[in-house]
Design a protein around this motif. Structure first.
Motif, PDB file in Angstrom:
ATOM      1  N   GLY A 200       1.016  -1.354   0.030  1.00 54.05           N
ATOM      2  CA  GLY A 200       0.095  -0.351  -0.044  1.00 54.05           C
ATOM      3  C   GLY A 200       0.969   1.293   0.160  1.00 54.05           C
ATOM      4  N   LEU A 201       1.761   1.435  -0.254  1.00 54.52           N
ATOM      5  CA  LEU A 201       3.255   2.346   0.094  1.00 54.52           C
ATOM      6  C   LEU A 201       3.618   2.607  -1.122  1.00 54.52           C
ATOM      7  CD1 LEU A 201       5.289   4.625   1.357  1.00 54.52           C
ATOM      8  CD2 LEU A 201       6.422   2.958   1.498  1.00 54.52           C
ATOM      9  N   ILE A 202       3.395   3.519  -2.417  1.00 54.85           N
ATOM     10  CA  ILE A 202       3.463   3.364  -3.588  1.00 54.85           C
ATOM     11  C   ILE A 202       5.062   5.081  -3.117  1.00 54.85           C
ATOM     12  CG2 ILE A 202       2.876   5.238  -5.651  1.00 54.85           C
ATOM     13  CD1 ILE A 202       0.125   4.463  -5.062  1.00 54.85           C
ATOM     14  N   ILE A 223       7.840  11.468  -4.277  1.00 58.32           N
ATOM     15  CA  ILE A 223       6.920  11.574  -3.633  1.00 58.32           C
ATOM     16  C   ILE A 223       6.019   9.826  -3.016  1.00 58.32           C
ATOM     17  CG2 ILE A 223       4.339  11.399  -4.578  1.00 58.32           C
ATOM     18  CD1 ILE A 223       4.813  13.487  -7.243  1.00 58.32           C
ATOM     19  N   LEU A 224       6.359   9.947  -1.739  1.00 59.26           N
ATOM     20  CA  LEU A 224       5.923   9.097  -1.453  1.00 59.26           C
ATOM     21  C   LEU A 224       4.120   9.593  -0.711  1.00 59.26           C
ATOM     22  CD1 LEU A 224       8.296   9.355  -1.185  1.00 59.26           C
ATOM     23  CD2 LEU A 224       8.025   8.045   1.317  1.00 59.26           C
ATOM     24  N   LEU A 225       3.158   8.784  -1.267  1.00 57.18           N
ATOM     25  CA  LEU A 225       1.947   8.274  -0.923  1.00 57.18           C
ATOM     26  C   LEU A 225       1.029   6.881  -0.702  1.00 57.18           C
ATOM     27  CD1 LEU A 225       1.034   8.552  -4.577  1.00 57.18           C
ATOM     28  CD2 LEU A 225       1.012  10.912  -2.847  1.00 57.18           C
ATOM     29  N   LEU A 246       8.132   6.757   8.393  1.00 57.60           N
ATOM     30  CA  LEU A 246       8.456   5.791   7.024  1.00 57.60           C
ATOM     31  C   LEU A 246       9.153   6.904   6.096  1.00 57.60           C
ATOM     32  CD1 LEU A 246       7.802   2.938   5.558  1.00 57.60           C
ATOM     33  CD2 LEU A 246       8.307   5.052   4.177  1.00 57.60           C
ATOM     34  N   ALA A 247       8.520   7.847   5.772  1.00 55.02           N
ATOM     35  CA  ALA A 247       8.660   8.880   4.605  1.00 55.02           C
ATOM     36  C   ALA A 247      11.236   9.420   5.524  1.00 55.02           C
ATOM     37  CB  ALA A 247       8.167   9.339   4.221  1.00 55.02           C
ATOM     38  N   ARG A 248      10.624  10.282   6.684  1.00 51.75           N
ATOM     39  CA  ARG A 248      11.914  10.876   7.265  1.00 51.75           C
ATOM     40  C   ARG A 248      12.700   9.733   7.545  1.00 51.75           C
ATOM     41  NH1 ARG A 248       7.689  14.137  11.534  1.00 51.75           N
ATOM     42  NH2 ARG A 248       7.394  15.695   9.844  1.00 51.75           N
ATOM     43  N   GLY A 249      12.565   8.138   7.880  1.00 53.18           N
ATOM     44  CA  GLY A 249      13.191   7.527   8.199  1.00 53.18           C
ATOM     45  C   GLY A 249      13.964   7.156   7.103  1.00 53.18           C
ATOM     46  N   LEU A 250      13.964   7.299   5.729  1.00 53.93           N
ATOM     47  CA  LEU A 250      13.943   6.835   4.660  1.00 53.93           C
ATOM     48  C   LEU A 250      15.014   7.582   3.733  1.00 53.93           C
ATOM     49  CD1 LEU A 250      14.016   5.346   1.080  1.00 53.93           C
ATOM     50  CD2 LEU A 250      11.830   6.924   0.738  1.00 53.93           C
ATOM     51  N   LEU A 281       1.457  11.662   2.032  1.00 47.46           N
ATOM     52  CA  LEU A 281      -0.142  11.621   2.132  1.00 47.46           C
ATOM     53  C   LEU A 281      -1.066  10.598   1.163  1.00 47.46           C
ATOM     54  CD1 LEU A 281      -0.971  14.179  -0.839  1.00 47.46           C
ATOM     55  CD2 LEU A 281       1.314  13.712  -0.223  1.00 47.46           C
ATOM     56  N   SER A 282      -2.134  10.532   1.338  1.00 45.01           N
ATOM     57  CA  SER A 282      -2.656   9.764   1.391  1.00 45.01           C
ATOM     58  C   SER A 282      -3.156   9.939  -1.253  1.00 45.01           C
ATOM     59  CB  SER A 282      -4.204   9.584   1.284  1.00 45.01           C
ATOM     60  OG  SER A 282      -4.828  10.516   1.797  1.00 45.01           O
TER      61      SER A 282
END
Length: 552
Positions: A200-202, A223-225, A246-250, A281-282
């Motif tokens: 579900g993570l794009i 872009i993380l969705l 998770l985005a910050r960890g990436l 964001l979603s």
């Protein structure tokens, strides 16, 4: 001992080092001379010393044999005498250099990529992941850099290998972070043994990464969705907060500088309205933004979008949902006019004035890479809604298809394609000197002389002539787009698209009397995101583009 390096022995019992698979130097005449001969000599000695200290069987003999070999010796001199960064990589990785000679570029890189296999790294500690990715990055930079300097690879092979490495590193980091979240009970992965499958993570790769045209020392635009319907959240806060962490960890895994260096500088500012949205964001929020406030430059950016990691199936489905936004089947006059403004904001004229070479930005400056990309993208946006064959991310392929469809001059793909590859080569060599994300030609006579040599030219004059010829050719093509339309550049370039400040725009603003030029540029970009009632409609933003030079 040297005879063990390659396997083909000469009559005197030594080894023919140049008989390696995928010959590292296909044409010795194409190698650049060392622009700093003393640095070349000193670097070569450091490399031999490092190989001896490496204590691997025969490594010291290999290094000495390579230095004495006419072809490999010239290659090593070209590296140490032009690129401190690559010279440092060689000193750290003499054993991998031997692998390159023994196996060739393709096999050596395949081995590097195998060591960062995402499923295997997902079970490792974060420290192990970060170390493995940084070691792989150094070896990839070394292999690709040598392949580029020796002209063994085309520009497309270079950018393709760099993009493939980026895909793998992002996937490995994401797989690790998802598994950690699963093990902590924050999410329930459908396939814990393959963390990214149906997760579900794009992760969308944008720009040159999305088009598989990544620079040598490039940032990566992501872009993380996340898709609510595909994520099973089992934590105690919220699914939004989990993916923000998770985005910050990436970013931390990829960007943090350790003793082993870093992997990629990561930019998330191409997401919808980056100053007011979280780093992840979603998909629903993203769809709503693009439907209500998406701009034509964002449509152009989405031409290159590609799912590079995470849930590839969900990413592909998301881009399919956005297809009507990106590729409008019919465009009204105002929309076409706004697409034209992407070009018209840049001050370009046929047969324009002389372009100064020293300090010129080959990406954003006049006649640069961005103008070739916009030349293709503006035409793709206008015609791609009705012709699906034009919906390709790669710049040169887009030019070819536009010409076949009769939308641009028949000779444009060949001429602009050659200029594009030349400018990308300039860009890569600028960046491999010190591993800096730079696009600026050196601005001092000494450094410009050295760079001309690194590019394979006898002197600055011949290099400057070659570069100037390409810049003027690109500018002429670019200025010919919509040449009957009014110029929106005003007294100079005024570009307020994208996430970065355009250097020529900042200069124009300064010339108009503004002092806080970066703040002015950022503020105007924010207006275009529809944050204010007056700019929430597409037509309002189109009018704003037209009025901006006069307002300023």
């Amino acid at each position: 001992m040297v005879a063990a390096v390659c396997g083909k022995s000469l009559p005197d019992g030594t080894s023919d080092l140049t008989a390696a698979p995928n010959n590292l130097v296909p044409d010795l005449s194409l190698l650049p001379a060392p622009s700093a001969p003393e640095a070349a000599e000193a670097g070569l000695q450091r490399w031999i010393d490092a190989a001896v200290r490496g204590n691997h069987e025969g490594l010291g003999d290999f290094a000495q044999g390579a230095a004495d070999d006419p072809t490999l010796g010239a290659l090593l001199a070209a590296i140490f005498g032009n690129s401190p960064f690559l010279g440092q990589c060689l000193a750290i990785e003499p054993d991998f250099a031997r692998t390159l000679v023994e196996q060739g570029y393709d096999a050596a890189l395949a081995g590097v990529f195998a060591e960062i296999e995402p499923v295997a790294l997902s079970r490792a500690s974060e420290e192990t992941v970060m170390t493995a990715l940084r070691r792989a990055r150094r070896r990839t930079a070394l292999a690709v850099g040598i392949a580029e300097i020796s002209r063994a690879w085309t520009v497309e092979q270079v950018t393709g290998a760099l993009s493939r490495f980026a895909d793998l590193t992002i996937e490995a980091a994401v797989a690790h972070l998802l598994r950690v979240g699963h093990d902590k009970g924050e999410i329930a992965l459908p396939h814990s043994e393959f963390p990214t499958r149906d997760c579900g993570l794009i992760v969308l790769g944008m720009g040159k990464l999305g088009a598989r045209e990544l620079n040598y020392s490039s940032d990566i635009d992501l872009i993380l969705l996340f898709d609510h319907d595909r994520v099973t959240y089992t934590g105690k806060t919220s699914v939004q907060e989990f993916f923000v962490r998770l985005a910050r960890g990436l970013i931390r895994i990829l960007e943090e500088r350790t003793n082993d260096g870093y992997v990629f500088r990561t930019d998330l500012r191409l997401r919808p309205d980056p100053n007011s949205t979280p780093p992840a964001l979603s998909t629903i929020a993203a769809e709503t933004y693009y439907e209500s406030a998406g701009q034509n430059w964002e449509r152009a950016a989405m031409i290159k979008a590609r799912p590079v990691a995470g849930d590839i199936t969900a990413g592909t489905a998301f881009l399919e949902i956005l297809r009507p936004f990106i590729w409008r089947r019919s465009l009204d006059f105002d929309a076409i006019q706004d697409i034209q403004s992407i070009k018209r904001q840049i001050n370009a004229h046929r047969g324009g004035a002389e372009i100064a070479i020293a300090g010129h930005n080959v990406k954003l400056g006049r006649g640069g890479i961005r103008e070739i990309e916009f030349f293709a993208q503006t035409q793709q946006l206008i015609w791609g809604g009705r012709d699906a064959s034009l919906r390709v991310p790669a710049t040169c392929e887009a030019l070819r298809r536009l010409a076949e469809a009769g939308h641009i001059q028949a000779d444009a793909p060949e001429q602009l394609g050659e200029a594009y590859r030349f400018l990308r080569t300039v860009e890569h060599r600028l960046q491999m000197i010190d591993d800096q994300q730079t696009h600026d030609i050196p601005d001092t006579p000494e450094r410009l002389d050295q760079f001309a040599v690194f590019m394979g030219y006898a002197d600055t004059e011949s290099f400057s002539e070659a570069l100037s010829q390409r810049l003027h050719l690109v500018e002429d093509y670019y200025a010919g787009l919509f040449e009957d339309e009014a110029d929106l550049a005003g007294p100079g370039t005024l570009v307020f698209t994208g996430a970065d400040d355009h250097p020529d725009t900042l200069n124009t603003l300064a010339g108009m009397g503004f002092h806080e030029t970066a703040a002015i540029s950022s503020m105007i970009r924010a207006w275009h995101h529809g944050r204010y009632r007056a700019t929430r409609s597409a037509r309002a933003r189109e009018i704003l583009t037209e009025l901006m030079p006069r307002l300023l």
